[in-house]
Design a protein around this motif. Structure first.
Motif, short mmCIF file in Angstrom:
data_model
loop_
_atom_site.label_atom_id
_atom_site.label_comp_id
_atom_site.label_asym_id
_atom_site.label_seq_id
_atom_site.Cartn_x
_atom_site.Cartn_y
_atom_site.Cartn_z
N VAL A 1 -44.26 9.95 4.40
CA VAL A 1 -43.29 9.87 5.67
C VAL A 1 -44.00 9.04 6.95
O VAL A 1 -43.44 8.10 7.37
CB VAL A 1 -42.64 10.96 5.83
CG1 VAL A 1 -41.65 11.06 7.03
CG2 VAL A 1 -42.26 11.70 4.68
N ILE A 2 -45.08 9.74 7.24
CA ILE A 2 -46.02 9.11 8.27
C ILE A 2 -46.37 7.54 7.82
O ILE A 2 -46.15 6.80 8.81
CB ILE A 2 -47.19 9.94 8.51
CG1 ILE A 2 -47.09 11.29 9.10
CG2 ILE A 2 -48.08 9.42 9.55
CD1 ILE A 2 -47.89 12.45 9.21
N LYS B 1 -43.48 5.64 8.60
CA LYS B 1 -42.79 5.33 10.13
C LYS B 1 -43.77 4.47 10.69
O LYS B 1 -43.38 3.62 11.53
CB LYS B 1 -42.67 6.73 10.55
CG LYS B 1 -42.23 6.94 11.89
CD LYS B 1 -43.16 7.48 12.86
CE LYS B 1 -42.55 7.41 14.06
NZ LYS B 1 -43.79 7.14 15.27
N GLU B 2 -45.24 4.74 10.63
CA GLU B 2 -46.18 3.59 11.17
C GLU B 2 -45.93 2.37 10.68
O GLU B 2 -46.31 1.56 11.63
CB GLU B 2 -47.56 4.32 10.85
CG GLU B 2 -47.92 5.69 11.49
CD GLU B 2 -47.67 5.55 13.06
OE1 GLU B 2 -48.31 4.64 13.51
OE2 GLU B 2 -47.23 6.70 13.59
N ASP C 1 -43.13 1.13 12.67
CA ASP C 1 -43.41 1.03 14.11
C ASP C 1 -44.11 -0.20 14.35
O ASP C 1 -43.93 -1.03 15.29
CB ASP C 1 -44.07 2.27 14.52
CG ASP C 1 -43.16 3.42 15.02
OD1 ASP C 1 -42.13 3.10 14.97
OD2 ASP C 1 -43.90 4.30 15.45
N GLU D 1 -49.92 9.16 20.68
CA GLU D 1 -49.21 10.43 20.45
C GLU D 1 -49.55 11.78 21.56
O GLU D 1 -48.61 12.31 21.83
CB GLU D 1 -49.62 11.08 19.10
CG GLU D 1 -49.49 9.74 17.97
CD GLU D 1 -48.06 10.45 17.21
OE1 GLU D 1 -47.35 11.31 17.69
OE2 GLU D 1 -47.62 9.45 16.36
N LYS E 1 -47.77 10.78 24.60
CA LYS E 1 -46.56 10.81 24.62
C LYS E 1 -46.08 12.38 24.19
O LYS E 1 -44.99 12.65 24.12
CB LYS E 1 -45.94 10.22 23.53
CG LYS E 1 -45.53 8.63 23.72
CD LYS E 1 -44.98 7.79 22.65
CE LYS E 1 -46.38 7.51 21.77
NZ LYS E 1 -45.81 6.66 20.79
N THR F 1 -46.27 13.99 21.58
CA THR F 1 -45.52 14.16 20.34
C THR F 1 -46.53 14.77 19.30
O THR F 1 -46.22 15.22 18.09
CB THR F 1 -45.07 12.89 19.69
OG1 THR F 1 -46.10 11.75 20.01
CG2 THR F 1 -43.78 12.33 20.34
#
Lengths: 334, 318
Positions: A27-28, A31-32, A35, A114, A117, A119
């Motif tokens: 998943v990471i 997503k990265e 991005d 991260e 932010k 997060t």
């Protein structure tokens, strides 16, 4: 029969518990990847590198066309990458100089971004292993770099085909692919450096500057420094004995090989110029009797093997350091 | 709490950062389905405690158990049970609210088909249904905080841990947020741990509170018992505002039996009764006789603010 089946099932369950991923890595990673690919930053950098490399290609193709018939025509396809024309340096110089910038740009705010932010704590509170975060970011970065470098390389190959009209032979394709892979490893080295800096420095700007400082040091100052040290250790004058001159040259080369930039430049030179047999100092006795000709790909690979191992080891060591810091870092936000 | 079993237990939980003591010998029990407020000033060790409960920080000594699991050993299992809203929660600014929720949903292995539905309901519940496709960059502080709650609702954990959830939100937003939290607890039976230093806001919704100062838990219990604990053995203090006010009144109060000390402070008069005395019944009659009307009367030590202050000032004595 029943018993071993039960045991097997137990073992499989244990294996799953112990080694299964939390699913977070994938998943990471995705997503990265998304991005990175959609970020403005990447767009700007890629355009910059692409424009530089394509103009180098154009100039190279022009000069190859002009010299048709006057020069050796074997491996003309590879010369697309190495020929400089007019005031423009060749494709490989551009990639060697600007490639690190791509790697640095992808990673310099990976972790501290991260953090800033806010997060990171929310991310780590999800049921994933902690190293999924840094692994996912590193792998996504490498994937993006690989896509970009492969795109550039194939673009140059395709356009080159149109410009010079000579189809590449199998070995040329092999050499080109090897060159692209080495480039990806080299850029991954810079990605791991920037990842490490993104952990060591809380400010994204500081980490970016640190990365650029290291890049400039290796690209520009390291070879000079190697020369200064070698000259200091073995001062050479016009009357020096040959052993001293030789020793000075060998030291100079080996010291500058501590820099990954030198390693990469040498490796790509060997790969794209099959005529090159050595880059170190050569005595006349060693050349006597040698038949001038081209090395096969396997021999060129053998020559750059130490360079390759050095680059991969450097990348892994830096990444391992980053991994270590990340796993031990306190994640307090206040 | 009766027969309910504790879902979060800490046993002599201690955390030192070098020479700094963040949490010292914390013994806490939180029961399934209750709303527990962890109250303390900034830097009291609330966030550290929460991070230890999540397995994001290792305790120096002692241990925590969440639903019977040790967070340092079974971090993944614990993180599946617990939803955490960090203090000053952050989101990926370049993604929309929905994309942010999708990301956490996927990290929690929620099947895609169900995830879509869950996100929709969660956004509706926090009142962000119309803003799902907007970039989080455009969100206000309060909207982010609500999105943080939606993030937890999507995850649907058994335990909610909210760190300073009301910080920096306007009063109306706070009211909505607290209503939302209460609904989660009452309707879905979730266990909720709220840390805060804003007493008035939290006081209304907590079943029990723990007061946490300088790494130590000073008192735990429902608000009323906390009040009684503080009041026990302490003289009553009355805060009074009257109209018309003249200084002769102070003398009258002083002469009253059972009054230890009288002082005026701004518009207020402070009376301290002798131990075990309460002069409030006499007071009204006395003032009515003199045609003085009472604008304000308050017995100090009965609400959380006083309890809180008392523990702060009493730090080290208790």
């Amino acid at each position: 029969m029943k018993e071993w089946q039960a045991k097997l099932k137990e073992f499989i369950n244990w294996w799953r518990e112990a080694f299964s991923s939390s699913g977070g890595l994938k998943v990471i990673f995705l997503k990265e990847l998304a991005d990175n690919l959609s970020s403005t930053r990447m767009g700007i950098l890629f355009s910059l590198v692409a424009v530089a490399c394509l103009s180098a290609l154009y100039v190279a193709a022009q000069s190859i066309r002009q010299s048709v018939g006057q020069e050796e025509t074997s491996f003309v396809f590879l010369r697309l990458f190495t020929t400089s024309g007019g005031s423009l340096p060749p494709f490989i110089s551009f990639l060697s100089f600007l490639g690190p910038l791509l790697g640095l740009a992808l990673g310099f705010d990976a972790i501290n971004g991260e953090y800033n932010k806010r997060t990171l704590s929310r991310l780590l509170a999800q049921p994933i292993y902690r190293d999924d975060v840094i692994n996912g970011k590193f792998l996504a970065g490498i994937a993006v770099l690989a896509i970009m470098i492969a795109t550039l390389g194939l673009l140059v190959a395709g356009l080159g085909l149109v410009f010079i009209g000579v189809p590449p032979r199998g070995e040329e394709i092999g050499r080109m692919l090897a060159y692209l892979i080495v480039s990806i490893i080299y850029v991954a080295f810079w990605l791991s450096i920037s990842l490490l800096f993104s952990l060591l420095f809380r400010q994204a700007a500081t980490s970016a500057l640190a990365g650029i400082a290291v890049w400039l040091f290796f690209a520009i100052f390291a070879p000079m420094l190697a020369g200064i040290i070698a000259d200091g250790l073995f001062p050479v004058t016009d009357e020096s004995p040959p052993e001293l001159v030789l020793r000075n040259a060998v030291w100079k080369q080996n010291l500058s090989r501590l820099s990954p930039t030198t390693l990469y430049d040498e490796a790509t030179l060997y790969l794209l110029n099959p005529g090159i047999r050595t880059l170190g100092p050569v005595l006349i006795q060693q050349v006597i009797g040698a038949i001038p000709g081209f090395l096969p790909l396997s021999q060129s690979l053998l020559l750059i093997w130490p360079h390759l191992v050095g680059l991969i080891a450097g990348t892994l060591i830096i990444f391992a350091l980053a991994y270590y810091y990340f796993m031990r870092q306190e994640i307090r936000t206040s | 709490m009766g027969n309910r079993s504790p879902i979060i237990v800490t046993e002599n939980l201690t955390k030192h950062y070098g020479p700094v003591v963040a949490v010292q010998d914390l013994n806490l029990e939180i029961y399934e389905g209750e709303v527990f407020g962890l109250l303390g000033p900034n830097g009291a060790g609330k966030t550290t405690t929460i991070l230890m409960l999540l397995g994001l920080t290792e305790p120096t000594s002692g241990r925590a158990l969440v639903a019977g699991l040790d967070p340092t050993r079974n971090a993944l299992a614990v993180k599946r049970l617990v939803g955490y809203l960090p203090d000053n929660v952050g989101f990926y600014d370049d993604l929309t609210a929905k994309e942010n929720l999708l990301y956490t949903g996927r990290l929690n292995q929620i099947p895609e088909a169900e995830l879509e539905q869950r996100i929709k309901t969660a956004l509706e519940q926090v009142g962000l249904a119309d803003h799902g496709d907007r970039k989080v960059r455009e969100f206000s502080r309060g909207m982010r905080q609500r999105l943080g709650i939606a993030d937890l609702i999507v995850k649907d954990p058994r335990i909610f841990i909210l760190d300073e959830p009301t910080l920096g939100i306007d009063p109306e937003g706070v009211r909505e947020l607290l209503n939302l939290i209460v609904r989660l607890s009452r309707e879905k039976g979730k266990t909720i741990l709220i840390s805060s230093h804003l007493l008035h806001q939290i006081q209304q919704i907590c079943d029990r509170v723990g007061i946490f100062v300088a790494g130590r838990l000073l008192a735990v219990g429902p608000l009323e018992t906390l009040g009684r604990q503080v009041m026990a053995g302490k003289p009553l203090e009355i805060e009074l505002q009257v109209e018309p006010f003249n200084h002769d009144l102070l003398e009258v109060f002083r002469s009253l039996e059972g009054v230890d000390r009288v002082e005026s402070q701004g518009p207020y008069i402070r009376l301290r009764c002798a131990k075990g005395k309460d002069i409030r019944p006499q007071l009204t009659g006395l003032l009515a006789e003199r045609k003085v009307s009472i604008l304000h009367l308050r017995a100090r030590g009965h609400d959380l603010d006083d309890i809180y202050l008392e523990y702060f000032q009493g730090e080290g004595r208790i």
